[in-house]
Write a protein that holds these residues in place. Structure first.
Motif, PDB file in Angstrom:
ATOM      1  N   VAL A 186      88.725  16.075 -49.047  1.00 40.36           N
ATOM      2  CA  VAL A 186      88.237  14.693 -48.758  1.00 40.36           C
ATOM      3  C   VAL A 186      86.892  14.696 -47.816  1.00 40.36           C
ATOM      4  N   SER A 187      87.067  15.173 -46.891  1.00 40.35           N
ATOM      5  CA  SER A 187      86.138  15.408 -45.739  1.00 40.35           C
ATOM      6  C   SER A 187      86.537  16.348 -44.661  1.00 40.35           C
ATOM      7  N   GLY A 188      85.500  16.847 -43.962  1.00 44.54           N
ATOM      8  CA  GLY A 188      85.596  17.768 -42.856  1.00 44.54           C
ATOM      9  C   GLY A 188      84.578  17.990 -41.824  1.00 44.54           C
ATOM     10  N   LYS A 189      84.645  18.835 -40.989  1.00 44.30           N
ATOM     11  CA  LYS A 189      83.830  18.847 -39.713  1.00 44.30           C
ATOM     12  C   LYS A 189      83.833  20.367 -39.174  1.00 44.30           C
ATOM     13  N   VAL A 190      82.694  20.787 -38.873  1.00 41.22           N
ATOM     14  CA  VAL A 190      82.402  21.981 -38.280  1.00 41.22           C
ATOM     15  C   VAL A 190      81.971  21.956 -36.922  1.00 41.22           C
ATOM     16  N   THR A 191      82.482  22.339 -35.915  1.00 41.78           N
ATOM     17  CA  THR A 191      81.894  22.238 -34.405  1.00 41.78           C
ATOM     18  C   THR A 191      81.744  23.431 -34.032  1.00 41.78           C
ATOM     19  N   SER A 192      80.497  23.921 -33.820  1.00 39.34           N
ATOM     20  CA  SER A 192      79.948  25.251 -33.347  1.00 39.34           C
ATOM     21  C   SER A 192      79.626  25.301 -31.754  1.00 39.34           C
ATOM     22  N   TYR A 193      80.111  26.166 -31.195  1.00 46.27           N
ATOM     23  CA  TYR A 193      79.769  26.181 -29.824  1.00 46.27           C
ATOM     24  C   TYR A 193      78.691  27.617 -29.442  1.00 46.27           C
ATOM     25  N   TYR A 194      77.582  27.256 -29.708  1.00 46.54           N
ATOM     26  CA  TYR A 194      76.491  28.396 -29.809  1.00 46.54           C
ATOM     27  C   TYR A 194      76.370  28.780 -28.322  1.00 46.54           C
ATOM     28  N   ALA A 195      76.508  27.633 -27.304  1.00 42.10           N
ATOM     29  CA  ALA A 195      76.091  27.762 -26.126  1.00 42.10           C
ATOM     30  C   ALA A 195      77.068  28.670 -25.232  1.00 42.10           C
ATOM     31  N   ILE A 205      70.597  26.510 -28.454  1.00 46.69           N
ATOM     32  CA  ILE A 205      71.286  25.767 -29.628  1.00 46.69           C
ATOM     33  C   ILE A 205      72.017  24.578 -29.160  1.00 46.69           C
ATOM     34  N   GLY A 206      72.966  25.145 -28.239  1.00 50.73           N
ATOM     35  CA  GLY A 206      74.000  24.340 -27.784  1.00 50.73           C
ATOM     36  C   GLY A 206      75.328  24.005 -28.396  1.00 50.73           C
ATOM     37  N   THR A 207      75.900  22.991 -28.510  1.00 55.83           N
ATOM     38  CA  THR A 207      77.105  22.767 -29.425  1.00 55.83           C
ATOM     39  C   THR A 207      76.692  21.758 -30.568  1.00 55.83           C
ATOM     40  N   VAL A 208      76.939  22.268 -31.752  1.00 53.26           N
ATOM     41  CA  VAL A 208      76.702  21.630 -33.079  1.00 53.26           C
ATOM     42  C   VAL A 208      77.698  21.018 -33.634  1.00 53.26           C
ATOM     43  N   LYS A 209      77.627  19.727 -34.264  1.00 53.77           N
ATOM     44  CA  LYS A 209      78.789  19.246 -35.245  1.00 53.77           C
ATOM     45  C   LYS A 209      78.081  19.067 -36.733  1.00 53.77           C
ATOM     46  N   ASN A 210      78.779  19.855 -37.656  1.00 51.74           N
ATOM     47  CA  ASN A 210      78.174  19.537 -39.127  1.00 51.74           C
ATOM     48  C   ASN A 210      79.224  18.771 -39.944  1.00 51.74           C
ATOM     49  N   ALA A 211      78.874  18.027 -40.937  1.00 49.81           N
ATOM     50  CA  ALA A 211      79.898  17.467 -41.735  1.00 49.81           C
ATOM     51  C   ALA A 211      80.046  18.268 -42.917  1.00 49.81           C
ATOM     52  N   LEU A 212      81.359  18.245 -43.465  1.00 49.92           N
ATOM     53  CA  LEU A 212      81.660  18.833 -44.992  1.00 49.92           C
ATOM     54  C   LEU A 212      81.973  18.014 -45.690  1.00 49.92           C
ATOM     55  N   LYS A 213      81.389  18.009 -46.797  1.00 48.33           N
ATOM     56  CA  LYS A 213      81.569  16.830 -47.871  1.00 48.33           C
ATOM     57  C   LYS A 213      82.213  17.239 -48.986  1.00 48.33           C
TER      58      LYS A 213
END
Length: 272
Positions: A186-195, A205-213
């Motif tokens: 249905v949906s999802g999210k990836v939180t990446s902690y580059y920092a 880059i810092g912290t980035v949140k990407n949506a999964l569809k």
């Protein structure tokens, strides 16, 4: 001695009594051992791979209700699995080579609520079901840079399981159960902690949140059951599509590539 002989005969009779082919109200706990494989792609090219041997446990609670002439069951289950994962990434300097990105523990959780009904026949039964599920993974990923480095990420999936349980009677009161399920993503999210990686330019880059569809899952199992124990093999497969792309500081386009994961193992359960 005669009462003792009758008691022994009664116990043997209970042991040989066939297991019910219907879903039963109760509580169960399981242990599993599995082999796990992960593959992902970026811009259409293989990017990284990971392998691990995992140990997991799960608990489940089932309640059966009579609705008219039918039995309807509701089941809540939750599982946890962990294992040291060896991850490798394709080198930016030499695209034909894989460099080691280290070994770290990468746990996951999977919880779901399902509702189904039993269709009973003479010596077999079928139980279709639907539900809702939530899956969370903590993983690492390697940076595609000449310098060695990795970053941590949290992945969340929301999905709808649709499955069928097939049960068949066996001699000596046992039964064989098989299960096949499709998991609609249905949906999802990836939180990446580059920092968190100070050795590369990832801190920019810092912290980035990407949506999964997009995505899907398939799982199945075959289980030999002799009340109150059960044991058998299982498999799980997930394919998750690429996430949306986020531009960070007008320099980096950050996104999560396509990934596939495969898991094969053995599960043993005890029902109270």
């Amino acid at each position: 001695p005669m009462p003792r002989a009758r008691n022994v005969a009664a116990v043997e009779s209970r042991l040989r009594r066939p297991m019910s082919l219907s879903t039963q109200t109760g509580f169960d706990i399981g242990l599993e051992n599995s082999e796990y494989r992960w593959r992902d792609w970026a811009s259409g090219q293989p990017y990284s791979q990971a392998t691990s041997s995992r140990i997991g446990m799960s608990i489940g609670v089932t309640q059966v209700f009579e609705v008219g002439e039918d039995d309807v069951f509701v089941r809540l289950e939750s599982g946890y699995s962990a294992g040291n994962t060896t991850r490798k990434i394709r080198s930016a300097v030499n695209p034909d080579a894989l460099k080691d990105a280290g070994k770290k523990s990468e746990p996951w959780w999977d919880s779901r609520l399902i509702v189904g009904s039993d269709w009973n026949f003479r010596d077999f039964s079928m139980a279709p079901y639907v539900g809702i599920g939530y899956r969370a993974l903590k993983t690492t990923a390697a940076l595609n840079l000449p310098a060695s480095g990795s970053y941590r990420r949290d992945i969340q999936h929301h999905y709808l399981p649709v499955g069928l349980i097939f049960r068949h009677s066996l001699p000596d009161g046992a039964r064989l159960s098989s299960n096949l399920e499709y998991d609609h993503f249905v949906s999802g999210k990836v939180t990446s902690y580059y920092a968190e990686n100070p050795e590369t330019n990832a801190q920019a880059i810092g912290t980035v949140k990407n949506a999964l569809k997009k995505g899907l899952g398939v799982r199945g199992s075959v289980t030999y059951e002799q009340d109150p124990w059960s044991v058998g093999p299982f498999f799980r497969f997930w394919k998750i599509g690429a996430s949306d792309s986020i531009q960070v500081k007008s320099v980096y386009d950050v996104y999560e590539g396509i990934n596939k994961s495969y898991e094969v193992g053995v599960n043993a359960r005890y029902r109270f």
